[in-house]
Design an enzyme around this catalytic site. Structure first.
Site, PDB file in Angstrom:
ATOM      1  N   LEU A 592       0.814  -1.203   0.000  1.00 39.91           N
ATOM      2  CA  LEU A 592       0.000   0.000   0.000  1.00 39.91           C
ATOM      3  C   LEU A 592       0.851   1.258   0.000  1.00 39.91           C
ATOM      4  CD1 LEU A 592      -2.775  -1.007   2.564  1.00 39.91           C
ATOM      5  CD2 LEU A 592      -2.869  -1.089   0.088  1.00 39.91           C
ATOM      6  N   PHE A 597      10.760   4.622   7.579  1.00 43.36           N
ATOM      7  CA  PHE A 597      11.124   3.594   8.550  1.00 43.36           C
ATOM      8  C   PHE A 597      10.449   2.248   8.307  1.00 43.36           C
ATOM      9  CE2 PHE A 597      11.453   7.671  10.846  1.00 43.36           C
ATOM     10  CZ  PHE A 597      12.821   7.671  11.016  1.00 43.36           C
ATOM     11  N   ASP A 741      -4.658  14.190  10.754  1.00 41.95           N
ATOM     12  CA  ASP A 741      -4.709  13.921   9.308  1.00 41.95           C
ATOM     13  C   ASP A 741      -6.043  13.312   8.927  1.00 41.95           C
ATOM     14  OD1 ASP A 741      -3.933  13.842   6.708  1.00 41.95           O
ATOM     15  OD2 ASP A 741      -2.560  12.168   6.904  1.00 41.95           O
TER      16      ASP A 741
END
Length: 887
Positions: A592, A597, A741
């Site tokens: 996806l 990281f 977000d």
């Protein structure tokens, strides 16, 4: 002579990489600077000699110097590289001069025009227009105009954008220069500006063209029509949508997407361009309709050239039946006959990586004006997004026989170019002086920045030391008293948020806000704020850290033992979300996204039903593998990243709400750390709604199952989705969580329109355009952010309310366009300044067509109030949306 040597050197460098980059190819082509001669500017008519075509030049020099810290110097209007931008404006004349047509064009006609002859093919990416103010005595300008272009002077093409619009919005006054990106760009020698107005207004224009020379020399290509793929009931169109030639039987005598300078993504279902259909970036064909096993393309050039190589950008997603071509055979023609001895090339097959790539085909210094290439299929589908040729800049000797190649050929000057060698030394001296001044300014600014950062780090270190000392004292006190509740220790990592405005008195550094959690599942006291969007693994695909990356305070155990930070031991308890899941039962299906990281993968998990909570709905879950999302941490991650990953697991395991994505299990038995979360079968809400249309008049007598068709949805269902998002955010607000977000891309859709809030959007290439990079480091979803989050760095539940208003707007518009799509990223930031000043000049998102006035005025607009304390709470919005459903 010196100027010619410099020019030959530039042509040589450009020939080495004759591939256009639209972001860099933005040089003024000479209307302002005078490189375009008066005889190359013509018009259909003009008022008088003082308004003739030659006066249609912009009278203001506009120098765009972008000096990159990465070691590059370019002249773009805007660039994605890290640079300092210096803007100089020099008035070199009065305001009288401009081109003014004698007879105004009809409102929908195209009669009057100003024509520019560039003397050779150019790649044009930007145009600028200006009016005529005549030192205050006049006020004539073009409010709208169209553009036509030609490569040979006889066949003219009307430019249109990617949505089919031909009319370009021009000037609003006679003074300012208005720059408009040509998207898609054009390849032309002749360009016409055609004002569109009525008879009540006088029109005058000054113009400038921006771009660079078209070194490929490609005039047209002929290819078969692109075809359509059906992939999982999704129509994927591979047609050349911007082709400017004829399309009777195949595409002939034109250019299009294969030469627009835009390369397709690895996944051909997605695109760089917002709001287009799946497969937009590629032109492709299926071997089922080509019995000979190959696709034939013909490329025509401006003159005979010496070709060294051809670069073809091709998709290689073999999991979907798409591969790079197996073989290509190219034939060459300098006159009327094809030469014997074609060139055949076989690329090295790649059965490991599915990334799209450029394949370089060696052409062996063959001389030709026309090239015919046959690309042989290597799988069911073959997809191209760009084709570029490398050749000598000019080869005018056409007397070479077939099959022979010229020796010691060097680039020569194009005789159509007119170069003024006078005052060359003065020009070079001025440029050297300007560069020296700019270098001094850059050194001063860099030194000031370094000094400011040193002072800022010193002050932060003092604050961090003080905070650490205080928390340590509290920890020792709580440990001594054997309290049932304990406090967390602070993080000292540097903030990933870059300030873009001067530091205000009430500024709060986002990563310095202490975020807290309830220590026990049954405890409602001592709540501390945290962020759902932590995640080094949810970073952007380009390697930048997540804008909301949080320094989560170490969770502490409230037992009789001493206080300990999160480690491996907490995962051995009875909490199903903390139980170890066998790695071998995970089957990876699709990546996806990828971050700095770690990565996020879509997987199937066998036997996951045994790990589900009782409060999870399981009546519809069969024994088949369950679709899940797996966040992984890179093997080379440092200790801090590993600790943050484990802390995120611990935080997500505490979240229990039907509208919040659930942590199902973990894999932490080895050094490879994974967390397994839910993933709904219908994907994210943005893509789900984008493929639907609004059912404007549902039949109330029909059952609910018949009301919703496969490609439509009702207003009530849209509000139901918004109610679920408000419910999930109400739960997060009760725990003092700040999401940071919230958007439709971060909401997942399950069966029966079930919505759950997640945080995968940032890690997906598909939504890269929704985030804006600040000073080369932090990336922010500015179109969803409140003014105080952008200007002050404040992220609170009130800023989440602002984002919810934008998310509701997305839902009611079915995600057909990006918020503030008519504004650039810089204009969005400027608009937040208008909210701060509160002078009534701020721009709000418009009311969606299906949205009632009560929902828009009483809900959306209240979410965007300047005063954060006056915005509604999620509990109030949840109740109001439920009431609107029953109304």
């Amino acid at each position: 002579m010196e100027f010619k040597v410099i020019r030959l050197f530039v042509l040589f460098v450009a020939t080495a990489k004759a591939q256009v980059n639209p972001e860099v190819c933005r040089y003024p082509l000479g209307m302002t600077g005078g490189q375009i001669q008066d005889e190359d500017i013509s018009a259909s008519s003009y008022w008088s000699e003082s308004t003739a075509a030659k006066f249609g030049r912009q009278l203001l020099f506009h120098f765009y110097f972008s000096v990159s810290l990465c070691g590059q110097i370019s002249l773009p209007e805007r660039s994605s590289h890290c640079f300092y931008l210096f803007f100089f404006r020099l008035d070199i004349g009065g305001g009288d001069g401009a081109w003014c047509p004698d007879i105004m064009s009809e409102p929908h006609g195209l009669k009057e025009y100003l024509q520019v002859d560039l003397r050779s093919l150019h790649f044009i990416t930007l145009v600028g227009t200006q009016g005529r103010h005549a030192d205050g005595m006049g006020n004539e300008f073009a409010q709208r105009y169209r553009i036509k272009y030609s490569r040979d002077g006889s066949n003219w093409v009307s430019w249109q954008d990617r949505k089919g619009q031909q009319v370009i919005e021009g000037n609003r006054n006679a003074y300012d220069v208005v720059l408009k990106d040509l998207e898609p760009p054009i390849i032309a020698r002749y360009v016409r500006f055609m004002p569109v107005t009525d008879h009540s207004m006088i029109v005058c224009m000054r113009v400038e063209l921006y771009g660079c020379e078209w070194l490929d020399g490609l005039v047209s290509y002929n290819i078969p029509d692109g075809q359509q793929m059906i992939y999982r009931d999704l129509e994927v169109s591979f047609n050349d949508s911007v082709y400017d030639g004829a399309s009777a039987e195949g595409l002939t005598k034109g250019l299009g997407q294969l030469t627009d300078g835009t390369w397709g993504l690895d996944d051909f279902l997605h695109s760089h361009i917002y709001g287009v259909w799946p497969g937009y970036d590629y032109v492709g064909w299926s071997n089922r309709t080509f019995p000979k096993g190959y696709v034939e393309m013909i490329f025509d050039f401006d003159h005979v050239r010496n070709f060294t190589s051809m670069k073809v950008h091709s998709s290689n997603m073999f999991s979907r039946g798409v591969r790079v071509f197996r073989q290509v055979t190219c034939f060459f023609r300098s006159d009327s006959e094809w030469e014997p001895g074609p060139v055949t090339f076989r690329p090295t097959p790649d059965r490991v990586s599915q990334r799209a790539r450029f394949v370089t085909v060696t052409l062996g210094d063959r001389t030709a004006k026309t090239i015919k290439c046959r690309f042989h299929f290597n799988d069911v589908w073959m997809l191209f997004s760009e084709v570029a040729f490398q050749s000598g800049s000019a080869v005018y000797n056409t007397s070479i026989g077939p099959g022979k190649h010229p020796k010691n050929t060097l680039p020569v000057d194009d005789p159509t170019h007119k170069v003024d060698d006078s005052n060359t030394r003065i020009l070079i001296g001025c440029l050297v002086a300007i560069i020296a001044i700019l270098s001094a300014i850059i050194v001063i600014m860099l030194w000031r920045q370094v000094w400011q950062k040193m002072l800022e780090k010193a002050s932060r270190r003092l604050l961090d030391d003080d905070l650490t000392a205080r928390l340590a004292i509290q920890n020792r006190a709580f440990s001594f008293r054997h309290s049932s509740l304990s406090s967390d220790s602070g993080s000292t990592s540097n903030s990933t948020y870059e300030r873009i405005y001067p530091l205000c008195a009430d500024y709060q550094e986002p990563s310095r806000l202490i975020r807290k959690l309830p220590e026990f599942a049954n405890s409602t006291e001592n709540l501390k704020s945290s962020s759902l969007c932590t995640a080094a693994t949810a970073s952007g695909s380009d390697g930048a850290p997540h804008y909301a990356e949080a320094d989560i305070i170490s969770l502490q155990e409230s037992s009789d033992s001493s206080i300990t930070a999160v480690n491996m031991s907490p995962f051995t308890g009875t909490d199903p979300a903390m139980r170890e899941f066998p790695r071998e039962k995970l089957s990876f299906k699709e990546k996806l996204g990828e971050g700095q990281f770690g990565e996020v993968h879509l997987c199937e998990a066998e036997g996951m039903q045994d790990f589900l909570d009782e409060d999870l709905s399981t009546e519809e879950i069969s024994k088949s593998p369950l679709l899940v999302a797996v966040k992984t941490l890179r093997e080379d991650a440092n200790k801090n990243a590993r600790n943050d990953f484990l802390k995120e697991i611990r935080i997500m395991s505490r979240l229990r709400d039907p509208n919040i994505v659930r942590l199902l299990a973990v894999c932490v038995d080895t050094d490879l750390l994974w967390m397994i979360t839910e993933y709904m079968e219908n994907g994210d809400l943005n893509q789900f709604l984008c493929n639907l249309r609004l059912n404007e008049a549902p039949d109330e007598d029909k059952p609910e199952q018949e009301e919703e068709k496969g490609d439509s949805i009702s207003y009530i269902k849209l509000i139901s989705m918004a109610v679920q998002i408000a419910s999930g955010m109400k739960y997060l607000a009760s725990l003092n969580f700040v999401h940071r977000d919230l958007a439709t891309r971060n909401c997942l859709v399950g069966k029966n329109y079930t919505i759950r809030i997640a945080d995968f959007g940032m890690s997906r290439n598909l939504y890269k355009g929704d985030y804006y990079r600040i000073q080369g480091r932090a990336v922010l979803p500015i179109r969803w952010m409140s003014w105080e989050s952008i200007l002050l760095g404040k992220f609170t539940m009130a800023s989440d309310v602002w984002a919810f208003g934008v998310t509701l707007w997305e839902i009611l518009t079915l995600c057909k366009e990006q918020p503030y799509s008519q504004l650039s990223d810089e204009q969005v930031i400027e608009n937040t300044g208008e909210f701060f000043r509160d002078k009534g000049k701020q721009v709000y998102l418009p009311k969606p067509p299906c949205c009632p006035d009560t929902v828009y005025n009483d809900l959306m607009l209240t979410c965007w109030r300047r005063n954060a304390k006056q915005r509604p709470s999620f509990q109030e919005m949840h109740a109001q949306l439920q009431e609107s459903m029953s109304a």
